[in-house]
Design an enzyme around this catalytic site. Structure first.
Site, short mmCIF file in Angstrom:
data_model
loop_
_atom_site.label_atom_id
_atom_site.label_comp_id
_atom_site.label_asym_id
_atom_site.label_seq_id
_atom_site.Cartn_x
_atom_site.Cartn_y
_atom_site.Cartn_z
N SER A 120 -7.81 -15.95 -3.47
CA SER A 120 -6.91 -14.95 -2.86
C SER A 120 -6.85 -13.63 -3.61
O SER A 120 -6.19 -12.70 -3.13
CB SER A 120 -5.50 -15.53 -2.72
OG SER A 120 -5.47 -16.49 -1.69
N LYS A 123 -7.62 -10.67 -1.59
CA LYS A 123 -6.60 -10.00 -0.78
C LYS A 123 -6.28 -8.61 -1.31
O LYS A 123 -5.73 -7.78 -0.59
CB LYS A 123 -5.33 -10.85 -0.72
CG LYS A 123 -5.45 -12.13 0.14
CD LYS A 123 -4.13 -12.87 0.18
CE LYS A 123 -4.15 -14.04 1.16
NZ LYS A 123 -4.88 -15.21 0.66
N SER A 178 0.89 -15.23 -0.61
CA SER A 178 -0.55 -15.28 -0.36
C SER A 178 -0.83 -15.86 1.02
O SER A 178 -1.77 -16.63 1.22
CB SER A 178 -1.26 -16.12 -1.44
OG SER A 178 -2.60 -15.74 -1.60
#
Length: 447
Positions: A120, A123, A178
């Site tokens: 993640s 991101k 997340s």
């Protein structure tokens, strides 16, 4: 042309079918034999998912030299000067980097350009790419197709179909929890996942993050999806130029819209609290909030292991640390190793010679210059490189108090100076200091 394993499987299937026909035609055939053979045929006819190859156990012999030749070398790279502390012991991460966020100097690195699954932390690139496109007050009603394709077992913030959310809410869901569901909704607003992946890849190339290959916008494990500690640090540095990015990544906790329900005949929509999963920001039983932490993003998947990029400030100096996949199997190890690297970086700043640099975006490169070329500072000095056995680190999430429901007192830090270039809603330096205006960070008393 079919893959060899598929050809072999078809051959087995054909042979089994032939055996079944012959065996059933003989007087010796029994119901048990027929059942066994039929089961074998069914098994061989069932498609099997072939797992993507795992990253190699060791870094490749040749890696990118963007930012300096030493950053392309395997193992730990550091050039200690007089009075500089040695790197901390016990680092186990496959890859890590410590850099000055303002000057771009890389103070030390370990396999900085090793292409690994990012989880993640990708991101950060998603946010840096998509965040400027929609005002935070924009509202969007979620439809079923918005949530299509969210990977099984994904981290979620709790976005519900037929509910309306503001862009501000969705970004809090991306950074604090997340939430892959929030990522997919924002991607749908950006003309879909496929278009968003293209946008992210183009932005990565603009930032000279050439180790990165984007397959999914949320960082969910996917074949061929990779990045590097160097690239993730570039994404954080670019994102932190944006005020909203700084707010979201430094928020400790916030209220998130719940599901609309009928209470005594009236539609009522409540909220629930979400807390940042970055343990350097929110703390945990075995990890304290890091003094001066101000973001950025953590991640954890089966293939990537734990990953993290953090930013922290002390004494007017701002450092970025990225850690990928610590091999020590302990709770919150990525945060513990990140904290060690932050401590080392603040103690070593000004006492080590840079081993490379964080390059500016292509469009911010000096006229006639060679973006991504070897950094002279990284090649001068002839310092020693600590061996790979000394390095490996896990990352600690960074966090701080901010507006929008976060805890702690926010402190604005204005850093000025430098030759600036306005680029895609952010400010980038050209070989000078790089400001982080209004950087929000969480302070804890120093002993």
């Amino acid at each position: 042309m079919p893959a060899p394993n598929k050809i072999a499987r078809r051959s087995l299937l054909a042979g089994s079918a032939a055996f079944l026909n012959v065996s059933l035609a003989t007087p010796l055939a029994t119901p048990l034999a027929a059942s066994l053979v039929a089961s074998l045929v069914t098994f061989l006819a069932t498609p099997v998912a072939v797992a993507a190859p795992r990253p190699s156990a060791t870094p490749p012999a040749q890696m990118s030299t963007v930012g300096g030749a030493r950053l392309g070398q395997a193992g730990t790279q550091v050039d200690l000067g007089a009075g500089a502390p040695v790197l901390p012991k016990g680092l186990t991460a496959r890859s890590w980097i410590v850099a000055d966020a303002e000057t771009g100097d890389v103070l030390a690195a370990h396999n900085a350009h090793w292409r690994l699954p990012p989880a993640s932390t990708l991101k950060m690139l998603f946010a840096d790419t998509v965040l400027p496109k929609f005002p935070k007050s924009t509202e969007h009603k979620v439809v079923r197709s918005d949530l299509a394709g969210v990977g099984a077992g994904s981290s979620m913030v709790g976005v519900k179909e037929n509910e309306t959310y503001s862009v501000h809410d969705l970004w809090l869901g991306v950074f604090l929890r997340s939430g892959n569901d929030a990522v997919h909704v924002l991607s749908a607003m950006n003309d879909g996942v496929e278009e968003t992946v293209k946008d992210m890849q183009a932005h990565a190339e603009e930032l000279q993050a050439l180790d990165t290959q984007v397959v999914s916008p949320d960082g969910y494990d996917a074949p061929e999806q990779v990045s590097s500690a160097y690239d993730l640090t570039l994404f954080a540095r670019s994102g932190l130029q944006k005020k909203d990015f700084r707010e979201y990544c430094s928020t400790v906790r916030a209220k998130f819209p719940g599901e609309t329900k009928k209470v005594k005949g009236k539609k009522v929509r409540g909220t629930f609290e979400i807390q940042n999963t970055n343990r350097l920001l929110s703390g945990d039983t075995d990890v304290s909030v890091y003094d001066g932490i101000a973001g950025v993003k953590n991640g954890n998947t089966t293939k990537a292991g734990a990953t993290f990029t953090g930013v922290a400030e002390r004494g007017g100096r701002v450092l970025l640390v990225t850690v990928m996949n610590p091999q020590k199997n302990e709770h919150n190890e990525v945060y513990k190793e990140t904290g060690k690297l932050f401590d080392w970086g603040f103690a070593a700043a000004g006492k080590v010679r840079p081993v490379g640099e964080l390059v500016p975006p292509k469009s911010a490169a000096p006229a006639g210059g060679q973006p991504g070329a070897t950094a002279p500072a990284a090649e001068a000095g002839g310092g020693t490189a600590q061996g790979a056995a000394d390095g490996g680190s896990s990352a600690k999430p960074a966090g701080a108090s901010a507006t929008g429901g976060s805890s702690g007192a926010g402190i604005a830090l204005a850093i000025t100076g430098g030759l600036l270039v306005l680029l895609s809603g952010g400010v980038f330096l050209i070989n000078r200091r790089w400001p982080l205006p209004d950087l929000v960070r969480r302070r804890t008393p120093r002993p």
